[in-house]
Design an enzyme around this catalytic site. Sequence first.
Site, short mmCIF file in Angstrom:
data_model
loop_
_atom_site.label_atom_id
_atom_site.label_comp_id
_atom_site.label_asym_id
_atom_site.label_seq_id
_atom_site.Cartn_x
_atom_site.Cartn_y
_atom_site.Cartn_z
CG ASP A 131 2.30 0.50 -1.99
OD1 ASP A 131 3.37 -0.14 -2.08
OD2 ASP A 131 1.24 -0.03 -1.65
CG HIS A 206 3.60 -2.21 0.54
ND1 HIS A 206 3.47 -2.48 -0.80
CD2 HIS A 206 3.23 -3.34 1.18
CE1 HIS A 206 3.03 -3.72 -0.97
NE2 HIS A 206 2.89 -4.27 0.22
CD GLU A 270 1.53 -7.88 -0.48
OE1 GLU A 270 1.08 -8.77 -1.20
OE2 GLU A 270 1.59 -6.69 -0.83
CE1 TYR A 361 -8.18 -7.22 -1.54
CE2 TYR A 361 -6.25 -7.62 -2.91
CZ TYR A 361 -6.81 -7.34 -1.67
OH TYR A 361 -5.98 -7.19 -0.58
C1 ACM Z 1 -2.83 -6.39 0.03
O1 ACM Z 1 -3.46 -6.79 -0.97
N1 ACM Z 1 -1.51 -6.40 0.01
C2 ACM Z 1 -3.50 -5.94 1.23
#
Ligand code: ACM
Length: 469
Positions: A131, A206, A270, A361
Amino acid sequence: MPDPIALVPLPRSVVWSEGVWQTDDPWEGLSVGLNDALPPTEYALSISPTGASLSAGSEAALADGRNTFAQIVTGASGQIPCVTISDRPKYAWRGLHIDVARHFLPIEELETFLDAMALHRLNVLHLHLTDDQGWRIEIKGYPRLTEVGAWRDQTLIGSMETPEESWTFDGTPHGGFYTQAELEGLVEYARRRGIMIVPEVDLPGHMQAAVAAYPELGNFPEKQVGVREVWGISDHVLGVSDEVFDFLRDVLTQVAGIFPAPYVHIGGDECPRTEWERSPAARAKLNEWGLTRISEIQGRFTQFASEVLREHGKRVIAWDEVLETHLPDDTIIMNWREAAGVRTAVDRGFQTIISTHDQTYLNYSQADPKDEPVALGSPHTVKDVYTAQFEPAKLSEDTQKLVLGLQAQLWSEYLPDAASFQYMAFPRLCALAERAWGSPEQSWEEFEERLRGHLPRLDAFGIRYRPLD
Ligand code: ACM
Protein backbone atom coordinates in the site's frame (compact mmCIF):
# COMPACT_ATOMS: atom_id res chain seq x y z
CA MET A 1 -18.56 -25.84 34.17
CA PRO A 2 -21.07 -25.51 31.35
CA ASP A 3 -21.69 -28.54 29.22
CA PRO A 4 -18.86 -28.47 26.65
CA ILE A 5 -20.95 -29.38 23.64
CA ALA A 6 -22.98 -26.27 24.22
CA LEU A 7 -19.80 -24.38 23.43
CA VAL A 8 -19.42 -25.89 20.00
CA PRO A 9 -21.02 -23.50 17.57
CA LEU A 10 -22.62 -24.49 14.37
CA PRO A 11 -23.24 -28.21 13.97
CA ARG A 12 -26.31 -28.83 11.88
CA SER A 13 -27.08 -32.08 13.58
CA VAL A 14 -25.79 -33.22 16.93
CA VAL A 15 -26.70 -36.61 18.29
CA TRP A 16 -26.13 -36.99 21.99
CA SER A 17 -24.96 -40.10 23.69
CA GLU A 18 -24.52 -40.67 27.35
CA GLY A 19 -20.83 -41.22 27.91
CA VAL A 20 -17.91 -38.89 28.07
CA TRP A 21 -14.50 -39.62 26.62
CA GLN A 22 -11.51 -38.99 28.77
CA THR A 23 -8.00 -38.91 27.42
CA ASP A 24 -4.74 -37.09 27.99
CA ASP A 25 -3.98 -36.57 24.33
CA PRO A 26 -7.20 -36.40 22.36
CA TRP A 27 -5.41 -36.15 19.00
CA GLU A 28 -3.91 -39.61 19.62
CA GLY A 29 -7.34 -41.12 19.79
CA LEU A 30 -8.66 -39.45 16.65
CA SER A 31 -8.67 -41.56 13.51
CA VAL A 32 -8.97 -39.58 10.32
CA GLY A 33 -9.83 -40.57 6.75
CA LEU A 34 -11.38 -39.41 3.50
CA ASN A 35 -14.75 -40.90 2.57
CA ASP A 36 -15.80 -40.71 -1.09
CA ALA A 37 -19.42 -41.31 -0.13
CA LEU A 38 -19.61 -37.91 1.55
CA PRO A 39 -20.13 -34.68 -0.43
CA PRO A 40 -16.82 -32.76 -0.80
CA THR A 41 -17.78 -30.08 1.70
CA GLU A 42 -19.09 -32.40 4.40
CA TYR A 43 -17.39 -33.99 7.39
CA ALA A 44 -18.61 -36.47 9.97
CA LEU A 45 -17.12 -36.52 13.45
CA SER A 46 -17.96 -39.17 15.97
CA ILE A 47 -16.68 -39.27 19.53
CA SER A 48 -17.44 -42.37 21.56
CA PRO A 49 -16.12 -43.76 24.85
CA THR A 50 -13.57 -45.81 22.91
CA GLY A 51 -12.18 -43.09 20.65
CA ALA A 52 -13.02 -40.59 17.95
CA SER A 53 -13.20 -40.78 14.20
CA LEU A 54 -13.38 -38.16 11.55
CA SER A 55 -14.21 -38.68 7.92
CA ALA A 56 -14.82 -36.16 5.20
CA GLY A 57 -15.47 -35.79 1.49
CA SER A 58 -12.30 -33.77 0.83
CA GLU A 59 -9.11 -32.53 2.46
CA ALA A 60 -10.76 -29.16 3.01
CA ALA A 61 -13.70 -30.74 4.81
CA LEU A 62 -11.29 -32.87 6.86
CA ALA A 63 -9.65 -29.64 8.00
CA ASP A 64 -13.06 -28.29 9.00
CA GLY A 65 -13.74 -31.45 11.00
CA ARG A 66 -10.35 -31.34 12.66
CA ASN A 67 -10.97 -27.73 13.61
CA THR A 68 -14.35 -28.65 15.10
CA PHE A 69 -12.62 -31.35 17.12
CA ALA A 70 -10.08 -28.76 18.30
CA GLN A 71 -12.94 -26.53 19.35
CA ILE A 72 -14.46 -29.33 21.40
CA VAL A 73 -11.13 -30.18 22.98
CA THR A 74 -10.21 -26.60 23.85
CA GLY A 75 -13.58 -26.14 25.51
CA ALA A 76 -13.55 -29.38 27.42
CA SER A 77 -10.90 -29.23 30.17
CA GLY A 78 -10.13 -32.94 30.41
CA GLN A 79 -13.43 -34.52 29.43
CA ILE A 80 -14.67 -34.68 25.90
CA PRO A 81 -18.37 -35.19 25.27
CA CYS A 82 -19.49 -38.13 23.16
CA VAL A 83 -21.17 -36.73 20.09
CA THR A 84 -21.86 -37.40 16.46
CA ILE A 85 -21.69 -34.38 14.22
CA SER A 86 -22.16 -34.14 10.51
CA ASP A 87 -21.77 -30.72 9.09
CA ARG A 88 -20.93 -28.62 6.07
CA PRO A 89 -20.42 -24.91 5.49
CA LYS A 90 -22.76 -22.48 3.79
CA TYR A 91 -19.91 -20.67 2.06
CA ALA A 92 -16.76 -22.11 0.49
CA TRP A 93 -14.93 -18.82 1.20
CA ARG A 94 -14.78 -17.87 4.87
CA GLY A 95 -12.15 -15.19 4.97
CA LEU A 96 -10.17 -12.77 7.03
CA HIS A 97 -8.32 -9.89 5.38
CA ILE A 98 -5.35 -8.46 7.24
CA ASP A 99 -3.68 -5.21 6.17
CA VAL A 100 -0.02 -5.61 7.03
CA ALA A 101 0.91 -2.59 4.88
CA ARG A 102 -0.35 0.25 7.09
CA HIS A 103 1.13 -1.49 10.12
CA PHE A 104 3.48 -4.42 9.84
CA LEU A 105 2.78 -7.62 11.79
CA PRO A 106 5.61 -10.09 12.48
CA ILE A 107 5.15 -13.62 11.10
CA GLU A 108 4.51 -15.06 14.61
CA GLU A 109 1.54 -12.73 15.01
CA LEU A 110 0.13 -13.89 11.69
CA GLU A 111 0.56 -17.47 12.94
CA THR A 112 -1.49 -16.61 16.02
CA PHE A 113 -4.21 -15.29 13.72
CA LEU A 114 -4.04 -18.49 11.66
CA ASP A 115 -4.46 -20.59 14.81
CA ALA A 116 -7.48 -18.53 15.80
CA MET A 117 -8.91 -18.69 12.28
CA ALA A 118 -8.70 -22.49 12.28
CA LEU A 119 -10.47 -22.60 15.62
CA HIS A 120 -13.34 -20.72 13.96
CA ARG A 121 -13.21 -22.72 10.72
CA LEU A 122 -12.23 -19.68 8.69
CA ASN A 123 -10.37 -20.95 5.66
CA VAL A 124 -8.92 -17.97 3.73
CA LEU A 125 -6.35 -15.45 4.93
CA HIS A 126 -6.24 -12.52 2.49
CA LEU A 127 -2.96 -10.67 3.06
CA HIS A 128 -2.89 -7.04 1.95
CA LEU A 129 0.84 -6.86 1.29
CA THR A 130 1.34 -3.51 -0.42
CA ASP A 131 0.00 0.00 0.00
CA ASP A 132 1.02 3.65 0.01
CA GLN A 133 2.40 3.38 3.54
CA GLY A 134 4.50 0.24 3.11
CA TRP A 135 5.60 -2.54 0.75
CA ARG A 136 5.88 -5.80 2.69
CA ILE A 137 7.03 -8.54 0.31
CA GLU A 138 10.52 -9.29 -0.97
CA ILE A 139 10.62 -9.17 -4.79
CA LYS A 140 13.84 -10.43 -6.32
CA GLY A 141 15.48 -7.91 -8.66
CA TYR A 142 13.80 -4.94 -6.93
CA PRO A 143 15.71 -4.54 -3.63
CA ARG A 144 14.58 -0.95 -3.07
CA LEU A 145 10.96 -2.13 -2.65
CA THR A 146 11.94 -3.44 0.76
CA GLU A 147 15.01 -1.28 1.48
CA VAL A 148 13.03 1.92 0.86
CA GLY A 149 9.36 1.01 0.28
CA ALA A 150 9.01 -1.05 3.47
CA TRP A 151 9.84 1.89 5.75
CA ARG A 152 8.26 5.21 6.52
CA ASP A 153 10.02 7.85 8.58
CA GLN A 154 7.09 8.54 10.87
CA THR A 155 3.34 8.10 11.27
CA LEU A 156 0.45 10.45 11.90
CA ILE A 157 -0.64 10.46 15.54
CA GLY A 158 -4.36 9.99 16.16
CA SER A 159 -7.24 10.46 13.76
CA MET A 160 -6.77 11.87 10.29
CA GLU A 161 -10.27 13.35 10.55
CA THR A 162 -8.83 16.28 12.49
CA PRO A 163 -7.87 19.49 10.57
CA GLU A 164 -4.58 19.13 8.73
CA GLU A 165 -3.06 22.13 10.55
CA SER A 166 -3.32 20.20 13.81
CA TRP A 167 -1.70 16.96 12.59
CA THR A 168 1.28 15.75 14.57
CA PHE A 169 3.64 12.88 13.83
CA ASP A 170 5.33 10.36 16.09
CA GLY A 171 8.85 10.87 14.67
CA THR A 172 9.41 7.11 14.84
CA PRO A 173 10.28 5.04 11.76
CA HIS A 174 7.90 2.15 11.11
CA GLY A 175 8.28 -0.77 8.78
CA GLY A 176 9.19 -4.35 8.04
CA PHE A 177 8.74 -6.94 5.32
CA TYR A 178 8.53 -10.67 4.74
CA THR A 179 11.15 -12.59 2.79
CA GLN A 180 9.85 -15.02 0.21
CA ALA A 181 11.07 -17.90 2.39
CA GLU A 182 9.11 -16.56 5.37
CA LEU A 183 5.96 -16.30 3.29
CA GLU A 184 6.42 -19.85 2.00
CA GLY A 185 6.71 -20.99 5.61
CA LEU A 186 3.53 -19.12 6.49
CA VAL A 187 1.71 -20.72 3.55
CA GLU A 188 2.67 -24.15 4.89
CA TYR A 189 1.67 -23.23 8.46
CA ALA A 190 -1.72 -22.15 7.12
CA ARG A 191 -2.10 -25.22 4.89
CA ARG A 192 -1.67 -27.55 7.86
CA ARG A 193 -4.61 -25.77 9.48
CA GLY A 194 -6.83 -25.95 6.41
CA ILE A 195 -6.31 -22.31 5.47
CA MET A 196 -5.39 -20.88 2.06
CA ILE A 197 -3.42 -17.63 1.91
CA VAL A 198 -4.44 -15.25 -0.89
CA PRO A 199 -1.94 -12.44 -1.47
CA GLU A 200 -2.92 -8.95 -2.57
CA VAL A 201 -0.77 -6.57 -4.59
CA ASP A 202 -2.91 -3.44 -4.78
CA LEU A 203 -2.71 -1.83 -8.24
CA PRO A 204 -2.64 0.59 -10.00
CA GLY A 205 -3.46 2.87 -7.07
CA HIS A 206 -2.23 2.48 -3.48
CA MET A 207 1.29 2.27 -4.94
CA GLN A 208 3.06 5.23 -3.34
CA ALA A 209 5.55 3.05 -1.44
CA ALA A 210 6.63 1.39 -4.70
CA VAL A 211 6.85 4.77 -6.44
CA ALA A 212 8.95 6.06 -3.52
CA ALA A 213 11.31 3.13 -4.04
CA TYR A 214 11.42 3.42 -7.84
CA PRO A 215 10.25 6.88 -9.03
CA GLU A 216 10.27 5.60 -12.63
CA LEU A 217 7.19 3.53 -11.73
CA GLY A 218 5.21 6.74 -11.21
CA ASN A 219 3.79 9.31 -13.61
CA PHE A 220 6.29 12.05 -12.79
CA PRO A 221 9.65 10.30 -12.15
CA GLU A 222 11.50 13.59 -11.79
CA LYS A 223 9.52 14.29 -8.61
CA GLN A 224 10.71 12.07 -5.74
CA VAL A 225 7.95 11.10 -3.27
CA GLY A 226 8.41 9.39 0.08
CA VAL A 227 6.56 6.47 1.62
CA ARG A 228 3.26 7.94 2.80
CA GLU A 229 2.98 8.93 6.47
CA VAL A 230 -0.75 9.68 6.62
CA TRP A 231 -3.80 7.62 5.68
CA GLY A 232 -6.41 8.33 2.98
CA ILE A 233 -5.96 7.99 -0.77
CA SER A 234 -2.73 8.94 -2.52
CA ASP A 235 -2.62 10.49 -6.00
CA HIS A 236 0.71 8.79 -6.68
CA VAL A 237 -0.47 5.86 -8.78
CA LEU A 238 1.44 3.74 -11.29
CA GLY A 239 2.51 5.29 -14.58
CA VAL A 240 1.91 3.63 -17.93
CA SER A 241 5.42 3.08 -19.34
CA ASP A 242 6.58 -0.33 -20.61
CA GLU A 243 8.87 -0.42 -17.58
CA VAL A 244 5.84 -0.34 -15.27
CA PHE A 245 4.22 -3.28 -17.02
CA ASP A 246 7.53 -5.21 -16.93
CA PHE A 247 7.67 -4.51 -13.21
CA LEU A 248 4.14 -5.78 -12.70
CA ARG A 249 4.89 -8.91 -14.69
CA ASP A 250 7.90 -9.62 -12.45
CA VAL A 251 6.00 -8.92 -9.22
CA LEU A 252 2.92 -10.96 -10.14
CA THR A 253 5.04 -13.84 -11.44
CA GLN A 254 6.98 -14.04 -8.17
CA VAL A 255 3.84 -13.68 -6.09
CA ALA A 256 2.21 -16.47 -8.10
CA GLY A 257 5.22 -18.65 -7.34
CA ILE A 258 5.22 -18.04 -3.59
CA PHE A 259 1.50 -18.60 -2.98
CA PRO A 260 0.00 -21.85 -4.32
CA ALA A 261 -3.58 -20.54 -4.00
CA PRO A 262 -5.38 -20.43 -7.36
CA TYR A 263 -6.18 -16.73 -6.78
CA VAL A 264 -4.24 -13.48 -6.57
CA HIS A 265 -5.95 -10.28 -5.42
CA ILE A 266 -4.93 -7.23 -7.47
CA GLY A 267 -6.67 -4.54 -5.41
CA GLY A 268 -8.09 -2.06 -7.92
CA ASP A 269 -9.74 0.12 -5.28
CA GLU A 270 -9.55 3.89 -4.86
CA CYS A 271 -7.38 4.76 -7.85
CA PRO A 272 -7.41 8.53 -8.49
CA ARG A 273 -6.97 9.57 -12.11
CA THR A 274 -5.51 13.01 -11.43
CA GLU A 275 -1.93 12.11 -12.35
CA TRP A 276 -2.99 10.30 -15.53
CA GLU A 277 -5.03 13.35 -16.52
CA ARG A 278 -1.99 15.60 -16.11
CA SER A 279 0.50 13.23 -17.71
CA PRO A 280 1.30 13.63 -21.45
CA ALA A 281 2.70 10.07 -21.41
CA ALA A 282 -0.60 8.69 -20.11
CA ARG A 283 -2.56 10.55 -22.80
CA ALA A 284 -0.19 9.29 -25.49
CA LYS A 285 -0.57 5.73 -24.21
CA LEU A 286 -4.33 6.06 -24.22
CA ASN A 287 -4.18 7.00 -27.92
CA GLU A 288 -1.83 4.13 -28.65
CA TRP A 289 -4.31 1.74 -27.00
CA GLY A 290 -7.15 3.23 -29.06
CA LEU A 291 -9.02 4.32 -25.94
CA THR A 292 -10.55 7.69 -25.15
CA ARG A 293 -11.55 7.73 -21.50
CA ILE A 294 -8.77 8.17 -18.93
CA SER A 295 -10.61 5.80 -16.61
CA GLU A 296 -9.97 2.97 -19.09
CA ILE A 297 -6.30 3.05 -18.09
CA GLN A 298 -7.35 1.19 -14.97
CA GLY A 299 -9.11 -1.39 -17.16
CA ARG A 300 -5.83 -1.96 -19.02
CA PHE A 301 -4.10 -2.68 -15.71
CA THR A 302 -6.82 -5.14 -14.70
CA GLN A 303 -6.57 -6.92 -18.04
CA PHE A 304 -2.78 -7.01 -18.02
CA ALA A 305 -2.61 -8.42 -14.48
CA SER A 306 -5.26 -11.01 -15.35
CA GLU A 307 -3.33 -12.14 -18.43
CA VAL A 308 -0.07 -12.51 -16.52
CA LEU A 309 -1.75 -14.38 -13.71
CA ARG A 310 -3.70 -16.63 -16.06
CA GLU A 311 -0.35 -17.78 -17.51
CA HIS A 312 0.40 -19.03 -14.00
CA GLY A 313 -2.96 -20.75 -13.58
CA LYS A 314 -4.38 -18.04 -11.29
CA ARG A 315 -7.62 -16.15 -11.28
CA VAL A 316 -7.88 -12.52 -10.33
CA ILE A 317 -9.83 -11.16 -7.39
CA ALA A 318 -10.33 -7.40 -7.12
CA TRP A 319 -12.27 -4.80 -5.15
CA ASP A 320 -15.57 -3.76 -6.71
CA GLU A 321 -14.25 -0.58 -8.39
CA VAL A 322 -12.93 -2.77 -11.21
CA LEU A 323 -16.52 -3.23 -12.36
CA GLU A 324 -16.42 0.37 -13.61
CA THR A 325 -13.93 -0.37 -16.38
CA HIS A 326 -13.27 -3.24 -18.73
CA LEU A 327 -12.50 -6.51 -16.95
CA PRO A 328 -12.26 -10.22 -17.76
CA ASP A 329 -15.42 -12.29 -17.14
CA ASP A 330 -13.71 -14.62 -14.70
CA THR A 331 -12.69 -11.83 -12.29
CA ILE A 332 -13.93 -12.45 -8.76
CA ILE A 333 -15.39 -9.34 -7.17
CA MET A 334 -14.79 -8.46 -3.56
CA ASN A 335 -17.68 -6.16 -2.81
CA TRP A 336 -16.85 -3.52 -0.19
CA ARG A 337 -18.60 -0.22 -0.92
CA GLU A 338 -22.35 -0.81 -0.87
CA ALA A 339 -24.30 -3.89 0.21
CA ALA A 340 -26.33 -3.52 -3.00
CA GLY A 341 -23.14 -4.06 -4.98
CA VAL A 342 -23.31 -7.79 -4.28
CA ARG A 343 -26.49 -8.02 -6.33
CA THR A 344 -25.04 -5.81 -9.08
CA ALA A 345 -21.97 -8.04 -9.37
CA VAL A 346 -23.78 -11.39 -9.37
CA ASP A 347 -26.47 -10.07 -11.75
CA ARG A 348 -23.62 -9.32 -14.16
CA GLY A 349 -22.45 -12.90 -13.75
CA PHE A 350 -19.39 -12.32 -11.55
CA GLN A 351 -18.51 -14.57 -8.65
CA THR A 352 -18.52 -12.33 -5.59
CA ILE A 353 -17.27 -12.29 -2.02
CA ILE A 354 -19.21 -10.25 0.53
CA SER A 355 -16.92 -7.79 2.26
CA THR A 356 -19.26 -4.81 2.57
CA HIS A 357 -17.56 -2.17 4.72
CA ASP A 358 -20.35 -1.34 7.16
CA GLN A 359 -20.91 -5.02 7.89
CA THR A 360 -17.47 -6.63 7.73
CA TYR A 361 -14.81 -3.98 8.48
CA LEU A 362 -13.64 -5.01 11.92
CA ASN A 363 -11.42 -1.94 12.20
CA TYR A 364 -14.57 0.12 12.78
CA SER A 365 -15.33 0.89 16.46
CA GLN A 366 -17.03 -1.85 18.44
CA ALA A 367 -19.02 0.59 20.56
CA ASP A 368 -19.44 4.31 21.12
CA PRO A 369 -16.20 5.78 19.66
CA LYS A 370 -15.70 8.03 22.69
CA ASP A 371 -15.07 4.92 24.81
CA GLU A 372 -12.95 3.09 22.25
CA PRO A 373 -9.53 3.43 20.61
CA VAL A 374 -9.29 5.76 17.58
CA ALA A 375 -10.91 4.00 14.63
CA LEU A 376 -12.35 4.54 11.19
CA GLY A 377 -16.04 4.29 10.32
CA SER A 378 -19.20 4.17 12.38
CA PRO A 379 -19.68 1.86 15.38
CA HIS A 380 -20.33 -1.76 14.60
CA THR A 381 -21.00 -4.02 17.55
CA VAL A 382 -20.61 -7.77 17.81
CA LYS A 383 -24.41 -7.97 17.78
CA ASP A 384 -24.46 -5.94 14.54
CA VAL A 385 -22.10 -8.47 12.98
CA TYR A 386 -24.06 -11.48 14.20
CA THR A 387 -27.41 -10.12 13.00
CA ALA A 388 -26.31 -8.47 9.72
CA GLN A 389 -28.15 -9.19 6.50
CA PHE A 390 -25.02 -10.00 4.50
CA GLU A 391 -26.58 -11.41 1.37
CA PRO A 392 -29.12 -9.46 -0.66
CA ALA A 393 -32.64 -10.79 -0.17
CA LYS A 394 -34.27 -13.00 -2.78
CA LEU A 395 -31.33 -13.77 -5.02
CA SER A 396 -32.27 -16.30 -7.66
CA GLU A 397 -30.78 -19.76 -7.23
CA ASP A 398 -28.36 -19.12 -10.11
CA THR A 399 -27.09 -15.80 -8.81
CA GLN A 400 -26.93 -17.08 -5.21
CA LYS A 401 -24.44 -19.69 -6.41
CA LEU A 402 -22.15 -16.85 -7.50
CA VAL A 403 -21.82 -15.63 -3.90
CA LEU A 404 -18.64 -17.43 -2.93
CA GLY A 405 -18.51 -16.32 0.65
CA LEU A 406 -18.06 -13.81 3.37
CA GLN A 407 -14.94 -12.07 4.60
CA ALA A 408 -13.96 -9.89 7.56
CA GLN A 409 -11.55 -7.00 7.02
CA LEU A 410 -8.90 -5.66 9.38
CA TRP A 411 -7.52 -2.48 7.88
CA SER A 412 -4.69 -1.28 10.05
CA GLU A 413 -4.42 2.50 9.79
CA TYR A 414 -5.25 2.76 13.49
CA LEU A 415 -3.94 -0.64 14.58
CA PRO A 416 -0.35 0.05 15.62
CA ASP A 417 0.48 -3.39 17.07
CA ALA A 418 -0.64 -7.01 17.35
CA ALA A 419 -2.68 -6.33 20.49
CA SER A 420 -4.79 -3.75 18.67
CA PHE A 421 -5.34 -6.06 15.69
CA GLN A 422 -6.61 -8.72 18.10
CA TYR A 423 -8.73 -6.29 20.10
CA MET A 424 -10.57 -5.15 16.97
CA ALA A 425 -10.91 -8.65 15.50
CA PHE A 426 -12.32 -10.42 18.53
CA PRO A 427 -14.93 -11.26 19.47
CA ARG A 428 -16.59 -9.88 16.33
CA LEU A 429 -14.70 -12.38 14.17
CA CYS A 430 -16.33 -15.22 16.14
CA ALA A 431 -19.73 -13.87 15.10
CA LEU A 432 -18.74 -13.42 11.47
CA ALA A 433 -17.19 -16.89 11.34
CA GLU A 434 -20.40 -18.45 12.56
CA ARG A 435 -22.42 -16.54 9.94
CA ALA A 436 -19.95 -17.55 7.22
CA TRP A 437 -20.33 -21.18 8.24
CA GLY A 438 -24.06 -20.61 8.05
CA SER A 439 -25.34 -22.28 11.16
CA PRO A 440 -29.12 -22.38 11.46
CA GLU A 441 -30.67 -19.07 12.51
CA GLN A 442 -30.27 -18.56 16.23
CA SER A 443 -31.15 -15.58 18.34
CA TRP A 444 -28.56 -13.00 19.34
CA GLU A 445 -29.26 -13.90 23.01
CA GLU A 446 -28.47 -17.55 22.39
CA PHE A 447 -25.28 -16.66 20.52
CA GLU A 448 -24.20 -14.17 23.17
CA GLU A 449 -24.46 -16.82 25.85
CA ARG A 450 -22.46 -19.26 23.75
CA LEU A 451 -19.91 -16.54 22.99
CA ARG A 452 -19.38 -15.89 26.71
CA GLY A 453 -18.62 -19.58 27.12
CA HIS A 454 -16.28 -19.43 24.11
CA LEU A 455 -14.06 -16.60 25.39
CA PRO A 456 -11.87 -18.92 27.52
CA ARG A 457 -10.80 -20.58 24.26
CA LEU A 458 -9.59 -17.20 23.02
CA ASP A 459 -7.75 -16.81 26.32
CA ALA A 460 -6.13 -20.19 25.74
CA PHE A 461 -4.80 -18.90 22.42
CA GLY A 462 -3.49 -15.74 24.10
CA ILE A 463 -5.91 -13.52 22.15
CA ARG A 464 -6.41 -10.06 23.69
CA TYR A 465 -10.05 -9.56 22.68
CA ARG A 466 -12.41 -6.75 23.58
CA PRO A 467 -14.43 -7.85 26.61
CA LEU A 468 -18.16 -8.23 26.06
CA ASP A 469 -20.32 -5.47 27.57
C1 ACM B 1 -11.08 -0.54 0.59
O1 ACM B 1 -11.57 -0.39 1.72
N1 ACM B 1 -10.43 0.46 0.03
C2 ACM B 1 -11.21 -1.77 -0.15
